[in-house]
Design a protein around this motif. Structure first.
Motif, PDB file in Angstrom:
ATOM      1  N   CYS A 131      -1.558   3.837  -7.004  1.00 29.45           N
ATOM      2  CA  CYS A 131      -2.128   5.122  -6.394  1.00 29.45           C
ATOM      3  C   CYS A 131      -0.865   5.992  -5.656  1.00 29.45           C
ATOM      4  O   CYS A 131      -1.036   7.176  -5.414  1.00 29.45           O
ATOM      5  N   ALA A 132      -0.456   5.344  -4.730  1.00 24.86           N
ATOM      6  CA  ALA A 132       0.798   6.014  -4.017  1.00 24.86           C
ATOM      7  C   ALA A 132       1.752   6.515  -4.951  1.00 24.86           C
ATOM      8  O   ALA A 132       2.152   7.818  -4.880  1.00 24.86           O
ATOM      9  N   LEU A 133       2.111   6.020  -6.028  1.00 25.57           N
ATOM     10  CA  LEU A 133       3.079   6.354  -7.217  1.00 25.57           C
ATOM     11  C   LEU A 133       2.404   7.724  -7.672  1.00 25.57           C
ATOM     12  O   LEU A 133       3.066   8.551  -7.746  1.00 25.57           O
ATOM     13  N   ILE A 140       1.347  15.115  -3.799  1.00 27.58           N
ATOM     14  CA  ILE A 140       0.479  15.107  -2.753  1.00 27.58           C
ATOM     15  C   ILE A 140       0.879  14.025  -1.810  1.00 27.58           C
ATOM     16  O   ILE A 140       1.266  12.918  -1.758  1.00 27.58           O
ATOM     17  N   PRO A 141       0.744  14.460  -0.423  1.00 26.66           N
ATOM     18  CA  PRO A 141       0.950  13.666   1.041  1.00 26.66           C
ATOM     19  C   PRO A 141       0.060  12.278   0.680  1.00 26.66           C
ATOM     20  O   PRO A 141      -1.138  12.483   0.268  1.00 26.66           O
ATOM     21  N   ILE A 142       0.715  11.238   1.504  1.00 29.67           N
ATOM     22  CA  ILE A 142      -0.010   9.927   1.340  1.00 29.67           C
ATOM     23  C   ILE A 142       0.074   9.562   2.760  1.00 29.67           C
ATOM     24  O   ILE A 142       0.859   9.533   3.455  1.00 29.67           O
ATOM     25  N   ARG A 162       3.988  -3.310  -0.476  1.00 31.69           N
ATOM     26  CA  ARG A 162       4.003  -2.705   0.839  1.00 31.69           C
ATOM     27  C   ARG A 162       5.114  -1.778   1.230  1.00 31.69           C
ATOM     28  O   ARG A 162       5.168  -0.722   1.790  1.00 31.69           O
ATOM     29  N   VAL A 163       6.367  -2.395   0.596  1.00 33.75           N
ATOM     30  CA  VAL A 163       7.417  -1.730   1.140  1.00 33.75           C
ATOM     31  C   VAL A 163       7.673  -0.401   0.266  1.00 33.75           C
ATOM     32  O   VAL A 163       8.049   0.683   1.021  1.00 33.75           O
ATOM     33  N   LEU A 164       7.252  -0.476  -0.797  1.00 38.61           N
ATOM     34  CA  LEU A 164       7.311   0.823  -1.902  1.00 38.61           C
ATOM     35  C   LEU A 164       6.422   1.644  -1.264  1.00 38.61           C
ATOM     36  O   LEU A 164       6.819   2.932  -1.317  1.00 38.61           O
ATOM     37  N   THR A 165       5.181   1.373  -1.058  1.00 38.73           N
ATOM     38  CA  THR A 165       4.208   2.228  -0.355  1.00 38.73           C
ATOM     39  C   THR A 165       4.745   2.893   0.673  1.00 38.73           C
ATOM     40  O   THR A 165       4.535   4.292   0.811  1.00 38.73           O
ATOM     41  N   ASP A 166       5.423   2.183   1.765  1.00 37.44           N
ATOM     42  CA  ASP A 166       5.636   2.772   3.000  1.00 37.44           C
ATOM     43  C   ASP A 166       6.855   3.742   2.641  1.00 37.44           C
ATOM     44  O   ASP A 166       6.918   4.984   3.243  1.00 37.44           O
ATOM     45  N   ARG A 167       7.762   3.583   1.656  1.00 38.03           N
ATOM     46  CA  ARG A 167       8.725   4.561   1.367  1.00 38.03           C
ATOM     47  C   ARG A 167       8.245   5.745   0.864  1.00 38.03           C
ATOM     48  O   ARG A 167       8.760   6.881   0.858  1.00 38.03           O
ATOM     49  N   LEU A 168       7.064   5.668   0.194  1.00 36.10           N
ATOM     50  CA  LEU A 168       6.448   6.996  -0.485  1.00 36.10           C
ATOM     51  C   LEU A 168       5.597   7.880   0.521  1.00 36.10           C
ATOM     52  O   LEU A 168       5.272   8.949   0.114  1.00 36.10           O
ATOM     53  N   SER A 169       5.049   7.034   1.653  1.00 34.01           N
ATOM     54  CA  SER A 169       4.052   7.623   2.274  1.00 34.01           C
ATOM     55  C   SER A 169       4.472   8.653   3.340  1.00 34.01           C
ATOM     56  O   SER A 169       5.835   8.644   3.950  1.00 34.01           O
ATOM     57  N   ASP A 170       3.883   9.727   3.842  1.00 33.24           N
ATOM     58  CA  ASP A 170       3.932  10.810   4.862  1.00 33.24           C
ATOM     59  C   ASP A 170       3.822  10.379   6.156  1.00 33.24           C
ATOM     60  O   ASP A 170       4.506  10.591   7.115  1.00 33.24           O
ATOM     61  N   LEU A 171       2.331   9.856   6.321  1.00 37.21           N
ATOM     62  CA  LEU A 171       1.935   9.132   7.509  1.00 37.21           C
ATOM     63  C   LEU A 171       1.894   7.743   7.356  1.00 37.21           C
ATOM     64  O   LEU A 171       1.238   7.164   6.310  1.00 37.21           O
ATOM     65  N   LEU A 172       2.340   6.999   8.300  1.00 45.36           N
ATOM     66  CA  LEU A 172       2.205   5.538   7.952  1.00 45.36           C
ATOM     67  C   LEU A 172       1.570   4.967   9.559  1.00 45.36           C
ATOM     68  O   LEU A 172       2.034   5.114  10.609  1.00 45.36           O
ATOM     69  N   SER A 191       8.543   9.629  14.003  1.00 45.71           N
ATOM     70  CA  SER A 191       7.648  10.690  14.033  1.00 45.71           C
ATOM     71  C   SER A 191       6.440  10.641  12.984  1.00 45.71           C
ATOM     72  O   SER A 191       5.286  10.937  13.218  1.00 45.71           O
ATOM     73  N   ARG A 192       6.834   9.875  11.965  1.00 51.84           N
ATOM     74  CA  ARG A 192       5.762   9.686  10.926  1.00 51.84           C
ATOM     75  C   ARG A 192       4.966   8.456  10.865  1.00 51.84           C
ATOM     76  O   ARG A 192       3.941   8.292  10.492  1.00 51.84           O
ATOM     77  N   VAL A 193       5.274   7.436  12.086  1.00 50.27           N
ATOM     78  CA  VAL A 193       4.691   6.375  12.322  1.00 50.27           C
ATOM     79  C   VAL A 193       3.690   6.487  13.415  1.00 50.27           C
ATOM     80  O   VAL A 193       4.057   6.867  14.516  1.00 50.27           O
TER      81      VAL A 193
END
Length: 399
Positions: A131-133, A140-142, A162-172, A191-193
């Motif tokens: 879904c993140a991909l 769309i922001p994730i 989990r590593v790839l999803t974090d790389r794709l995400s805007d807010l962690l 700042s995103r974490v």
């Protein structure tokens, strides 16, 4: 996650939570939440509830159907008072690539139709990455709930997810301090974490009283505090006959010292039945029961004298409950459950199961920072600050 190639998906009867989501409004931004496997439901239920209280978003719930067994899905949704999902993708099981591709394709269609402002995913299952991909490719922001966990073991499919999803995400959103350190080491902007705490513990605290009242152990004929609760599901433990046979031998020996309650995952039960291992366990007196819902499993955890598991979430829940946990793995992406909790890495040698011991003291819940039952409130406030007044990105189906 499953390597089972079965693709027949029974129809689920999904239930409404006690408080339905607000009707969609053109005056609010829209968020799409993704759930697909048992841990996702537990992590996301408090987030959905916290955002509902704030009334800032239209909330759309998508159930991918990665866990489609009734006891692994809709019973847990009912226990958590989770609202009825708006979309059920019915992807079922399959090899990792097949399952991920099915979710990605089906979820992309939902995004095109829904036009959300942002998407929230949780955890590290195949549905999370797929879904993140899909969201990332559509611009769309994730937001990723439970970011920054690392086992540093790339043989684990969950580590890749989990590593790839974090790389794709805007807010962690991290739930323990080491999450930020892991993400900083990978070059993620600080700042995103956001360190908000553990939403899985929000669900536990909300449901703990009801779970304890069930006294499932007593119903099974075992004395609270006297038994060992076992849960095993990882392919690395259950998909190889010789290894599974060794684990069964270890459990049979352990059963000579203490009662064992073993709610058996459907895939694990199928493997055990293939070579007679299930009969061996039952002959040794192991309580080999069917999978149970969230409240019943929480009841069994709370009353256990010790827990043996290969699950990540159980490591956290036992720390919050103060019940000794023996993790049947060589590593954990949740080291805070060892340094601040009740967790012990047992390793992956079945002979080490002999080292499991019933606790001789009353459970003492671990005081882990921000595992206080209010993580979802902090997370929801960040989402409102970042997205409540944002216009949805223009989403067009890719050809």
């Amino acid at each position: 996650m499953s390597n089972d190639l079965t693709t027949d998906v029974p129809q689920l009867t999904l239930v409404h939570g006690d408080a339905p989501l607000a009707p969609l409004s053109s005056e609010r931004s829209t968020v799409v939440h993704v759930v697909g496997a048992r841990p996702n439901f537990v992590k996301m239920a408090p987030v959905v509830a916290a955002l509902r209280e704030r009334g800032a978003f239209n909330q759309v719930l998508v159930h991918t159907g990665q866990h489609y067994d009734r006891r692994m899905s809709d019973e847990i949704l009912a226990d958590l008072d989770f609202p009825e999902p708006d979309h059920f993708l019915a992807v079922g099981s399959g090899a990792h690539g097949e399952q991920t591709a099915k979710v990605l394709s089906a979820f992309e269609r939902v995004l095109v139709d829904t036009q959300p402002t942002f998407v929230v995913v949780a955890g590290d299952v195949n549905s999370t990455l797929a879904c993140a991909l899909a969201a990332s490719k559509l611009g769309i922001p994730i937001a990723h709930v439970e970011s920054g966990l690392r086992s540093f073991d790339w043989t684990m499919p969950e580590e890749i997810n989990r590593v790839l999803t974090d790389r794709l995400s805007d807010l962690l959103f991290t739930h323990s301090p080491e999450g930020l350190e892991n993400l900083k080491a990978e070059g993620v902007e600080e700042s995103r974490v956001h360190y908000v705490g553990n939403t899985m513990i929000d669900s536990l605290r909300r449901c703990e009283r009801r779970a304890r009242e069930r006294q499932l152990a007593v119903q099974l004929g075992v004395e609270p505090g006297s038994y060992i609760l076992v849960t095993l599901h990882r392919p690395s433990n259950v998909d190889h006959p010789s290894r599974l046979s060794g684990i069964v031998g270890g459990l049979v020996a352990l059963a000579a010292d203490a009662p064992i309650v073993f709610p058996i995952h459907p895939r694990t039960r199928a493997r055990l039945a293939e070579d007679g291992s299930l009969a061996r366990l039952e002959a040794a007196g192991v309580h080999c029961i069917e999978p149970v819902g969230y409240l019943d499993f929480l009841s069994l955890q709370a009353d256990a004298g010790a827990v043996v598991t290969d699950s990540g979430g159980v490591q956290e829940e036992t720390s919050a409950l103060g019940v000794p946990c023996y993790t049947f793995r060589t590593n954990t992406e949740r080291p805070i459950t060892i340094s601040h909790g009740t967790n012990t890495l047992l390793g992956d040698d079945p002979a080490e199961l002999a080292g499991v011991r019933i606790s001789s003291w009353d459970p003492t819940p671990s005081a882990i920072s921000l595992w206080d039952g209010h993580a979802a409130d902090r997370l929801a406030d960040v989402l409102v600050t970042n997205y409540a007044l944002c216009a949805a990105p223009a989403v067009q189906e890719q050809r």
